[in-house]
Design an enzyme around this catalytic site. Structure first.
Site, PDB file in Angstrom:
ATOM      1  N   ASP A  47      -2.999 -14.411 -47.536  1.00  0.00           N
ATOM      2  CA  ASP A  47      -1.433 -13.899 -47.424  1.00  0.00           C
ATOM      3  C   ASP A  47      -1.820 -12.585 -47.135  1.00  0.00           C
ATOM      4  OD1 ASP A  47       0.965 -15.652 -48.467  1.00  0.00           O
ATOM      5  OD2 ASP A  47       1.250 -13.654 -48.364  1.00  0.00           O
ATOM      6  N   SER A  77       9.228 -26.462 -38.973  1.00  0.00           N
ATOM      7  CA  SER A  77      10.338 -26.706 -39.651  1.00  0.00           C
ATOM      8  C   SER A  77      11.434 -27.658 -39.193  1.00  0.00           C
ATOM      9  CB  SER A  77      10.874 -25.391 -39.795  1.00  0.00           C
ATOM     10  OG  SER A  77      12.123 -25.399 -40.759  1.00  0.00           O
ATOM     11  N   ASN A  78      11.892 -28.358 -40.061  1.00  0.00           N
ATOM     12  CA  ASN A  78      13.250 -29.262 -39.683  1.00  0.00           C
ATOM     13  C   ASN A  78      14.305 -28.361 -38.879  1.00  0.00           C
ATOM     14  OD1 ASN A  78      15.710 -28.865 -41.413  1.00  0.00           O
ATOM     15  ND2 ASN A  78      13.755 -28.385 -42.726  1.00  0.00           N
ATOM     16  N   LEU A  90      -0.760 -11.590 -40.759  1.00  0.00           N
ATOM     17  CA  LEU A  90      -1.058 -12.392 -39.468  1.00  0.00           C
ATOM     18  C   LEU A  90      -0.820 -11.625 -38.297  1.00  0.00           C
ATOM     19  CD1 LEU A  90       0.785 -15.386 -40.974  1.00  0.00           C
ATOM     20  CD2 LEU A  90      -1.542 -15.498 -40.012  1.00  0.00           C
ATOM     21  N   TYR A 134      14.562 -17.836 -37.067  1.00  0.00           N
ATOM     22  CA  TYR A 134      13.525 -18.263 -37.640  1.00  0.00           C
ATOM     23  C   TYR A 134      13.075 -19.678 -37.169  1.00  0.00           C
ATOM     24  CZ  TYR A 134      11.338 -21.235 -41.446  1.00  0.00           C
ATOM     25  OH  TYR A 134      10.745 -22.327 -41.935  1.00  0.00           O
TER      26      TYR A 134
HETATM   27  P1  NAI Z   1       7.144 -19.005 -48.671  1.00  0.00           P
HETATM   28  O1  NAI Z   1       8.041 -18.110 -47.854  1.00  0.00           O
HETATM   29  O2  NAI Z   1       7.228 -19.274 -50.130  1.00  0.00           O
HETATM   30  O3  NAI Z   1       5.598 -18.506 -48.253  1.00  0.00           O
HETATM   31  C1  NAI Z   1       5.117 -18.036 -47.040  1.00  0.00           C
HETATM   32  C2  NAI Z   1       3.985 -16.819 -47.274  1.00  0.00           C
HETATM   33  O4  NAI Z   1       3.648 -16.447 -46.028  1.00  0.00           O
HETATM   34  C3  NAI Z   1       4.474 -15.929 -48.466  1.00  0.00           C
HETATM   35  O5  NAI Z   1       3.447 -15.864 -49.441  1.00  0.00           O
HETATM   36  C4  NAI Z   1       4.416 -14.761 -47.179  1.00  0.00           C
HETATM   37  O6  NAI Z   1       3.981 -13.468 -47.952  1.00  0.00           O
HETATM   38  C5  NAI Z   1       3.307 -14.999 -46.394  1.00  0.00           C
HETATM   39  N1  NAI Z   1       3.629 -14.144 -45.203  1.00  0.00           N
HETATM   40  C6  NAI Z   1       4.858 -13.707 -44.808  1.00  0.00           C
HETATM   41  N2  NAI Z   1       4.590 -13.036 -43.646  1.00  0.00           N
HETATM   42  C7  NAI Z   1       3.499 -12.853 -43.398  1.00  0.00           C
HETATM   43  C8  NAI Z   1       2.394 -12.083 -42.759  1.00  0.00           C
HETATM   44  N3  NAI Z   1       2.984 -11.302 -41.709  1.00  0.00           N
HETATM   45  N4  NAI Z   1       1.002 -12.151 -42.679  1.00  0.00           N
HETATM   46  C9  NAI Z   1       0.627 -13.113 -43.829  1.00  0.00           C
HETATM   47  N5  NAI Z   1       1.179 -13.870 -44.523  1.00  0.00           N
HETATM   48  C10 NAI Z   1       2.796 -13.555 -44.352  1.00  0.00           C
HETATM   49  O7  NAI Z   1       7.168 -20.500 -47.832  1.00  0.00           O
HETATM   50  P2  NAI Z   1       6.878 -21.907 -48.102  1.00  0.00           P
HETATM   51  O8  NAI Z   1       8.290 -22.593 -48.998  1.00  0.00           O
HETATM   52  O9  NAI Z   1       5.658 -21.886 -49.041  1.00  0.00           O
HETATM   53  O10 NAI Z   1       6.596 -22.391 -46.656  1.00  0.00           O
HETATM   54  C11 NAI Z   1       5.108 -22.576 -46.195  1.00  0.00           C
HETATM   55  C12 NAI Z   1       5.587 -22.518 -44.716  1.00  0.00           C
HETATM   56  O11 NAI Z   1       6.035 -23.927 -44.735  1.00  0.00           O
HETATM   57  C13 NAI Z   1       6.157 -21.561 -44.157  1.00  0.00           C
HETATM   58  O12 NAI Z   1       5.662 -21.372 -42.724  1.00  0.00           O
HETATM   59  C14 NAI Z   1       7.660 -22.161 -43.751  1.00  0.00           C
HETATM   60  O13 NAI Z   1       8.139 -21.959 -42.567  1.00  0.00           O
HETATM   61  C15 NAI Z   1       7.097 -23.799 -43.722  1.00  0.00           C
HETATM   62  N6  NAI Z   1       8.230 -24.703 -44.216  1.00  0.00           N
HETATM   63  C16 NAI Z   1       8.470 -24.785 -45.541  1.00  0.00           C
HETATM   64  C17 NAI Z   1       9.551 -25.730 -45.908  1.00  0.00           C
HETATM   65  C18 NAI Z   1       9.617 -25.817 -47.502  1.00  0.00           C
HETATM   66  O14 NAI Z   1      10.348 -26.680 -47.828  1.00  0.00           O
HETATM   67  N7  NAI Z   1       9.108 -25.319 -48.281  1.00  0.00           N
HETATM   68  C19 NAI Z   1      10.507 -26.507 -45.031  1.00  0.00           C
HETATM   69  C20 NAI Z   1      10.141 -26.107 -43.693  1.00  0.00           C
HETATM   70  C21 NAI Z   1       8.978 -25.444 -43.116  1.00  0.00           C
HETATM   71  C1  15L Z   2      12.674 -24.220 -44.443  1.00  0.00           C
HETATM   72  O1  15L Z   2      12.337 -24.191 -43.081  1.00  0.00           O
HETATM   73  C2  15L Z   2      12.573 -23.275 -45.252  1.00  0.00           C
HETATM   74  O2  15L Z   2      11.443 -22.776 -45.133  1.00  0.00           O
HETATM   75  C3  15L Z   2      12.602 -23.671 -46.565  1.00  0.00           C
HETATM   76  O3  15L Z   2      12.922 -22.557 -47.422  1.00  0.00           O
HETATM   77  C4  15L Z   2      13.784 -24.601 -46.502  1.00  0.00           C
HETATM   78  O4  15L Z   2      15.021 -23.962 -46.339  1.00  0.00           O
HETATM   79  C5  15L Z   2      13.690 -25.693 -45.874  1.00  0.00           C
HETATM   80  O5  15L Z   2      13.537 -25.286 -44.430  1.00  0.00           O
HETATM   81  C6  15L Z   2      14.889 -26.618 -45.806  1.00  0.00           C
HETATM   82  O6  15L Z   2      15.747 -26.935 -44.855  1.00  0.00           O
HETATM   83  O7  15L Z   2      15.425 -27.042 -47.033  1.00  0.00           O
END
Ligand code: NAI
Ligand code: 15L
Length: 266
Positions: free
Chosen positions: A32, A110-111, A51, A135
């Site tokens: 991360d 993502s959805n 990244l 996004y």
């Molecule tokens: P989150 O925001 O909690 O975690 C994302 C992580 O990526 C963070 O720890 C952040 O520090 C890291 N990050 C951000 N920019 C970065 C960079 N430049 N280089 C390296 N690391 C970086 O998100 P969450 O909820 O854990 O989601 C994980 C993945 O799943 C994301 O890609 C998100 O778009 C996707 N996602 C999540 C959903 C959910 O319901 N949790 C729904 C749809 C998609």
């Molecule tokens: C996403 O893509 C986001 O990463 C998460 O934080 C939620 O907003 C999720 O979709 C959602 O649609 O609930």
């Protein structure tokens, strides 16, 4: 697998993946841009890496047989941040994968790539993108990039359009979009278990009666979600969390994201 890389390990889903996917590989490499906010499991190492840093990502991927790619910007933010993490970051990850034996990738899409469909419209895997923000546009780019690397080089990816993966559903829309942690973990397991993955789009959603998406073209993965948001319906109603039909939470598949402004650069 010998070594599994989990990006985004400091985030919400990364934390779940780190705690529950250790059995998939002898070694786990967590990464991360932010420090880990928890103690990693004993067989895991942590590599801090942005990244957007192509050389750093090249080293990060070396020696990995699989990648669970959860790192990146996960909500509407300044385009410069989205560009670094989700666009350059994806390019860097796929170039590193190409250089290091093409480890299979679970891509957390993502959805929101179809967020501007109304909730009464059925969306299938052939429906055109209707992203609901920058996004979401970056996730469309990620899916297109993964598809390109599959067609040109044979790089396998599961492009998982995650719904709402949180401990439990907390609003009306999540009765349709919720993905339980158990179902998420089971899906990652199937992605790395199936003999031939290819490059499918998979909706990451639990078995919710209100869901708008179905996975009929990805049944060969063998993933059957077991949880359902249905049992929260009565509670959410009792809590008054029942929006007016014209509210974005009840109108658009992307919910409130459809209302986000374009975030200004500094
Ligand atoms: P989150 O925001 O909690 O975690 C994302 C992580 O990526 C963070 O720890 C952040 O520090 C890291 N990050 C951000 N920019 C970065 C960079 N430049 N280089 C390296 N690391 C970086 O998100 P969450 O909820 O854990 O989601 C994980 C993945 O799943 C994301 O890609 C998100 O778009 C996707 N996602 C999540 C959903 C959910 O319901 N949790 C729904 C749809 C998609
Ligand atoms: C996403 O893509 C986001 O990463 C998460 O934080 C939620 O907003 C999720 O979709 C959602 O649609 O609930």
């Amino acid at each position: 697998m010998k070594r599994l890389l989990i990006t985004g390990a400091s985030g919400g889903l990364g934390r779940v993946a780190s705690a529950r996917l250790g059995h998939l590989a002898e070694h786990i490499r967590l990464s991360d841009v932010m420090p880990l906010p928890y103690t990693p499991p004993s067989q895991a190492e942590f590599v801090q890496c942005n990244l957007a840093d192509a050389d750093g990502v090249m080293k990060l991927v070396e020696g990995c047989d699989g990648i669970v790619h959860l790192g990146g910007i996960s909500t509407e933010r300044k385009f410069s941040e989205i560009l670094d993490a989700n666009i350059l970051g994806m390019r860097n990850l796929y170039e590193a994968a190409r250089a290091h034996g093409m480890p299979r990738i679970f891509f957390g899409s993502s959805n929101h790539v179809t967020g501007f469909y109304p909730q009464d419209e059925h969306v299938d895997l052939n429906s055109p993108y209707r992203p609901d923000g920058l996004y979401a546009v970056s996730k469309c780019f990620g899916e297109a990039l993964a598809r390109f690397y599959f067609d040109k080089f044979g790089q396998e990816t599961a492009m998982v359009r995650i719904g709402s993966c949180f401990e439990e559903p907390t609003d009306y829309r999540m009765l349709a979009t919720w993905l339980s942690y158990d179902d998420f973990v089971a899906l990652v397991e199937r992605v790395f278990d199936v003999p031939r993955l290819g490059c499918p789009v998979i909706w990451g959603v639990s078995d919710n009666s209100r869901a708008w998406w179905t996975n009929e073209t990805a049944t060969y993965i063998g993933w059957k979600p077991r949880d359902s948001a249905d049992r929260w319906e009565a509670t959410l109603k009792a809590q008054g969390k029942w929006p007016d039909p014209e509210h974005p939470l009840a109108k658009w598949q992307g919910g409130n994201n459809t209302q986000d402004p374009i975030v200004k650069e500094d």
